[in-house]
Design a protein around this motif. Structure first.
Motif, PDB file in Angstrom:
ATOM      1  N   GLN A  96       9.163  -6.190   2.976  1.00 53.77           N
ATOM      2  CA  GLN A  96      10.252  -5.205   3.016  1.00 53.77           C
ATOM      3  C   GLN A  96      10.522  -4.755   4.450  1.00 53.77           C
ATOM      4  O   GLN A  96      11.677  -4.598   4.860  1.00 53.77           O
ATOM      5  CB  GLN A  96       9.895  -4.018   2.134  1.00 53.77           C
ATOM      6  CG  GLN A  96      10.988  -2.967   2.035  1.00 53.77           C
ATOM      7  CD  GLN A  96      10.566  -1.796   1.169  1.00 53.77           C
ATOM      8  OE1 GLN A  96       9.414  -1.373   1.161  1.00 53.77           O
ATOM      9  NE2 GLN A  96      11.507  -1.252   0.412  1.00 53.77           N
TER      10      GLN A  96
ATOM     11  N   THR B 216      -4.095 -12.416  -3.644  1.00 53.45           N
ATOM     12  CA  THR B 216      -3.212 -11.698  -4.575  1.00 53.45           C
ATOM     13  C   THR B 216      -3.618 -10.238  -4.729  1.00 53.45           C
ATOM     14  O   THR B 216      -2.825  -9.419  -5.171  1.00 53.45           O
ATOM     15  CB  THR B 216      -3.226 -12.372  -5.948  1.00 53.45           C
ATOM     16  OG1 THR B 216      -4.585 -12.473  -6.424  1.00 53.45           O
ATOM     17  CG2 THR B 216      -2.622 -13.771  -5.871  1.00 53.45           C
TER      18      THR B 216
ATOM     19  N   ARG C 126      -3.942  -8.337  -2.358  1.00 52.04           N
ATOM     20  CA  ARG C 126      -3.237  -7.618  -1.280  1.00 52.04           C
ATOM     21  C   ARG C 126      -1.732  -7.617  -1.527  1.00 52.04           C
ATOM     22  O   ARG C 126      -0.938  -7.524  -0.595  1.00 52.04           O
ATOM     23  CB  ARG C 126      -3.522  -8.288   0.069  1.00 52.04           C
ATOM     24  CG  ARG C 126      -4.980  -8.561   0.371  1.00 52.04           C
ATOM     25  CD  ARG C 126      -5.740  -7.301   0.667  1.00 52.04           C
ATOM     26  NE  ARG C 126      -5.345  -6.694   1.912  1.00 52.04           N
ATOM     27  CZ  ARG C 126      -5.828  -5.523   2.356  1.00 52.04           C
ATOM     28  NH1 ARG C 126      -6.692  -4.847   1.624  1.00 52.04           N
ATOM     29  NH2 ARG C 126      -5.416  -5.018   3.504  1.00 52.04           N
ATOM     30  N   SER C 127      -1.331  -7.727  -2.779  1.00 50.46           N
ATOM     31  CA  SER C 127       0.094  -7.863  -3.095  1.00 50.46           C
ATOM     32  C   SER C 127       0.899  -6.625  -2.673  1.00 50.46           C
ATOM     33  O   SER C 127       2.056  -6.747  -2.277  1.00 50.46           O
ATOM     34  CB  SER C 127       0.281  -8.123  -4.588  1.00 50.46           C
ATOM     35  OG  SER C 127      -0.274  -7.074  -5.353  1.00 50.46           O
ATOM     36  N   LYS C 128       0.281  -5.453  -2.760  1.00 51.04           N
ATOM     37  CA  LYS C 128       1.002  -4.244  -2.349  1.00 51.04           C
ATOM     38  C   LYS C 128       1.315  -4.286  -0.857  1.00 51.04           C
ATOM     39  O   LYS C 128       2.429  -3.994  -0.427  1.00 51.04           O
ATOM     40  CB  LYS C 128       0.170  -3.006  -2.685  1.00 51.04           C
ATOM     41  CG  LYS C 128       0.865  -1.696  -2.376  1.00 51.04           C
ATOM     42  CD  LYS C 128       0.006  -0.503  -2.796  1.00 51.04           C
ATOM     43  CE  LYS C 128       0.708   0.810  -2.485  1.00 51.04           C
ATOM     44  NZ  LYS C 128      -0.131   1.981  -2.894  1.00 51.04           N
ATOM     45  N   GLN C 129       0.313  -4.672  -0.059  1.00 54.07           N
ATOM     46  CA  GLN C 129       0.527  -4.782   1.389  1.00 54.07           C
ATOM     47  C   GLN C 129       1.536  -5.880   1.700  1.00 54.07           C
ATOM     48  O   GLN C 129       2.356  -5.755   2.614  1.00 54.07           O
ATOM     49  CB  GLN C 129      -0.811  -5.077   2.088  1.00 54.07           C
ATOM     50  CG  GLN C 129      -1.798  -3.925   2.054  1.00 54.07           C
ATOM     51  CD  GLN C 129      -2.677  -3.938   0.803  1.00 54.07           C
ATOM     52  OE1 GLN C 129      -2.312  -4.540  -0.205  1.00 54.07           O
ATOM     53  NE2 GLN C 129      -3.824  -3.275   0.887  1.00 54.07           N
TER      54      GLN C 129
ATOM     55  N   ARG D 128       4.066  -6.947  -0.234  1.00 51.38           N
ATOM     56  CA  ARG D 128       5.432  -6.499  -0.540  1.00 51.38           C
ATOM     57  C   ARG D 128       5.937  -5.514   0.504  1.00 51.38           C
ATOM     58  O   ARG D 128       7.103  -5.563   0.911  1.00 51.38           O
ATOM     59  CB  ARG D 128       5.470  -5.857  -1.932  1.00 51.38           C
ATOM     60  CG  ARG D 128       5.345  -6.852  -3.076  1.00 51.38           C
ATOM     61  CD  ARG D 128       5.765  -6.207  -4.391  1.00 51.38           C
ATOM     62  NE  ARG D 128       4.949  -5.039  -4.709  1.00 51.38           N
ATOM     63  CZ  ARG D 128       3.816  -5.084  -5.403  1.00 51.38           C
ATOM     64  NH1 ARG D 128       3.339  -6.246  -5.827  1.00 51.38           N
ATOM     65  NH2 ARG D 128       3.142  -3.971  -5.659  1.00 51.38           N
ATOM     66  N   ARG D 129       5.056  -4.609   0.962  1.00 50.98           N
ATOM     67  CA  ARG D 129       5.470  -3.635   1.975  1.00 50.98           C
ATOM     68  C   ARG D 129       5.814  -4.341   3.286  1.00 50.98           C
ATOM     69  O   ARG D 129       6.795  -3.997   3.965  1.00 50.98           O
ATOM     70  CB  ARG D 129       4.361  -2.607   2.194  1.00 50.98           C
ATOM     71  CG  ARG D 129       4.789  -1.453   3.092  1.00 50.98           C
ATOM     72  CD  ARG D 129       3.808  -0.290   3.062  1.00 50.98           C
ATOM     73  NE  ARG D 129       2.521  -0.657   3.661  1.00 50.98           N
ATOM     74  CZ  ARG D 129       1.377  -0.752   2.999  1.00 50.98           C
ATOM     75  NH1 ARG D 129       1.352  -0.514   1.682  1.00 50.98           N
ATOM     76  NH2 ARG D 129       0.259  -1.074   3.619  1.00 50.98           N
TER      77      ARG D 129
ATOM     78  N   SER E  49      -2.137  -8.620   5.224  1.00 52.23           N
ATOM     79  CA  SER E  49      -1.888  -9.610   4.183  1.00 52.23           C
ATOM     80  C   SER E  49      -1.623 -10.969   4.816  1.00 52.23           C
ATOM     81  O   SER E  49      -0.504 -11.254   5.249  1.00 52.23           O
ATOM     82  CB  SER E  49      -0.698  -9.187   3.310  1.00 52.23           C
ATOM     83  OG  SER E  49      -0.429 -10.171   2.333  1.00 52.23           O
TER      84      SER E  49
END
Length: 532
Positions: free
Chosen positions: A416, A405, A407-410, A412-413, A460
């Motif tokens: 996307q 969790t 690495r949530s930014k990676q 989501r990216r 991630s």
């Protein structure tokens, strides 16, 4: 003569030199091997790679992803541009596996011709039939190359019967095998009447030497097999260019791509028979001529081609006019200007800056984060918009969660980016939240690709939990409450804003429809959706 007509005639002349085609087939028919062999015969590479991989030999240039090289299959399409004589070839290698049908379908929106590759031992296979149907729907003429004739397989006339009986294409051979499959002696060149005999190159890494025999020499050396070939080919029609381009016939050639046999004949046939770029219908059906101002269709977006820069490349088919690097064009979907400073010619993973391109050319626009498959670019003074790309009806669904969790930014990216490229469809549920999107795919191999890329490109690692759904139907907001109350039904939102209801199977769908006939539950074949 005014300047404008001179420019238009120059564009038309350049367009007439282009041949833009895709290689399509069932998995394991030898697409990537043929792609490499065509580049070898055009002398733009010195040695062919090998998909079956012997020690010390590199992989094919079109299969550049790590997963492709590890598994020996094409996962994503690749573009190779090279010159051959006075012509410019734009060759697109496509995934053959049904799980990647969407990628292949998008590629077929960008070409003027297709080479249908058949395995001599298997003939027409299910995925080949589906891809041919797409070509027929799009009006794309098809040449047929029967591969692996150096191995045991079907009778040549039996393959011709399959083409005519199962897909309604009348085969018109340009070459015909001397000797049955597995006992290959050479090729009868129908146009010259001569026999081509090949000296096999060790491992197929170089062009096979070709020697020509006169009919008398062929009869003397190969007597019965030569006369059998003559008798068989006389049963079939000669090539007619008009019927080929109309989709009624298919020029037929034989060979063995892994040994570079018959590949030169195929390349020359493409130059002679494949249609050059022509007027393309826009979304309203009006034709956009090749000599009109610049327009281009984005048919693919790919990230991760350059590990050093992690850039994103939009693959654009030039449809009309002259493209000039650095020109500011218009993005039809938003009406906003789009700068083309970073434009490149593509050769698998390798890329070089391209200054000018013409109709039929495939160019890569780097860091094109605003572009999606199906988008149109056009000159500001001459707006146009081509039909968008379809989304296939998914049949497999899985919840995707980051293992870490932190690495949530990676995560989501990466999600996307996969959605942006169209690798998978990303569905979001109010119950699950953004941390657990649903990935929807035509086939399960798309999940493997997604998980691999999320881990290795975005750092991630993920866990995929399969869901018990097998079909989706378009619905509306007014029906959401009723569907949410149903067992084994889930309502989700797709990236384009469409609401989809997911069902476990057709019987569950039928049950809901019987009890709630007022619900809107439309198959995903309306508008931009097609069945896989």
């Amino acid at each position: 003569m005014t300047a404008a007509p001179v420019a238009a005639s120059a564009v038309a002349a350049e367009a007439s030199r282009r041949r833009t085609f895709a290689v399509i087939s069932h998995p394991d028919a030898g697409k990537s091997t043929l792609t490499e062999a065509l580049a070898l015969h055009a002398r733009v590479i010195g040695n062919a790679g090998a998909v079956h991989g012997k020690g010390g030999r590199r992989g094919v240039v079109s299969d550049w992803m790590e997963m492709e090289q590890a598994r020996g299959i094409s996962i994503t399409s690749a573009a190779l541009q090279f010159e051959y004589g006075d012509n410019v070839i734009n060759l697109l290698d496509t995934p053959g596996h049904a799980d990647f049908s969407e990628d292949t379908y998008r590629v077929l929106a960008a070409v003027d011709c297709a080479v249908m590759l058949l395995d001599a031992a298997k003939g027409l296979e299910p995925q080949t039939l589906k891809l041919f149907d797409v070509c027929r729907h799009r009006g794309i003429p098809v040449l047929t190359f029967v591969n692996k004739w150096d191995r045991p397989g079907l009778d040549a006339l039996a393959i011709c019967d399959q083409l005519e009986e199962r897909i309604g294409l009348r085969p018109t051979p340009l070459t015909w095998p001397v000797g049955e499959s597995g006992h290959f002696r050479g090729l009868l060149d129908r146009r010259s009447g001569e026999m081509a005999v090949f000296e096999r190159a060790p491992g197929g890494v170089r062009i096979s030497a070709e020697r020509r025999l006169t009919p008398d020499e062929a009869a003397e050396t190969y007597d019965g097999e030569w006369h059998t070939a003559l008798e068989e080919v006389q049963l079939l029609d000669h090539v007619d260019e008009a019927s080929f381009r109309a989709g009624r016939t298919t020029p037929l050639l034989f060979g063995a791509a892994v040994n570079n046999i018959g590949v030169g004949h195929l390349l020359q046939t493409l130059v002679e028979l494949a249609p050059p770029p022509s007027a393309r219908p826009d979304a309203s059906g009006e034709l956009r001529d090749v000599d009109e101002p610049f327009s281009g269709l984005v048919f693919k977006v790919q990230a991760g081609m350059d590990k050093a820069h992690r850039d994103r490349v939009a693959f654009v088919r030039v449809c009309s006019g002259r493209f000039e690097r650095g020109a500011v064009v218009t993005h039809a979907a938003t009406g906003r200007p789009f700068a083309t400073k970073y434009a490149q010619a593509l050769f698998g993973r390798d890329r070089d800056t391209v200054e000018i391109a013409y109709p039929g050319d495939i160019i890569g626009l780097v860091n094109a984060s605003a572009l999606r498959p199906g988008d149109t670019l056009h000159a500001r003074e001459a707006p146009v918009e081509f039909a968008g790309m379809p989304s296939f009806a998914p049949e497999h669904f899985a919840v995707c969660r980051a293992r870490d969790t932190g690495r949530s930014k990676q995560f989501r990216r990466g999600i996307q980016q996969l959605e942006h490229e169209g690798v998978v469809q990303v569905l979001r549920s109010e119950l699950r939240g953004d941390a657990a999107p649903i990935l929807a795919a035509v086939g399960p191999l798309q999940f493997d690709v997604s998980a691999h890329r999320l881990e290795h490109e975005f750092g991630s690692a993920v866990r995929l939990d399969r869901l018990p759904y097998s079909l989706a139907r378009r619905t509306r907001a007014d029906d959401r409450a009723t569907l949410d109350a149903e067992h084994d039904v889930e309502v989700v939102e797709r990236g384009d804003g469409a609401l989809l209801a997911l069902f476990s199977d057709r019987w569950r769908l039928a049950s809901v429809q019987r009890r709630h006939p007022e619900l809107m539950l439309e198959p995903l074949v309306a508008g931009a959706d097609v069945e896989a």
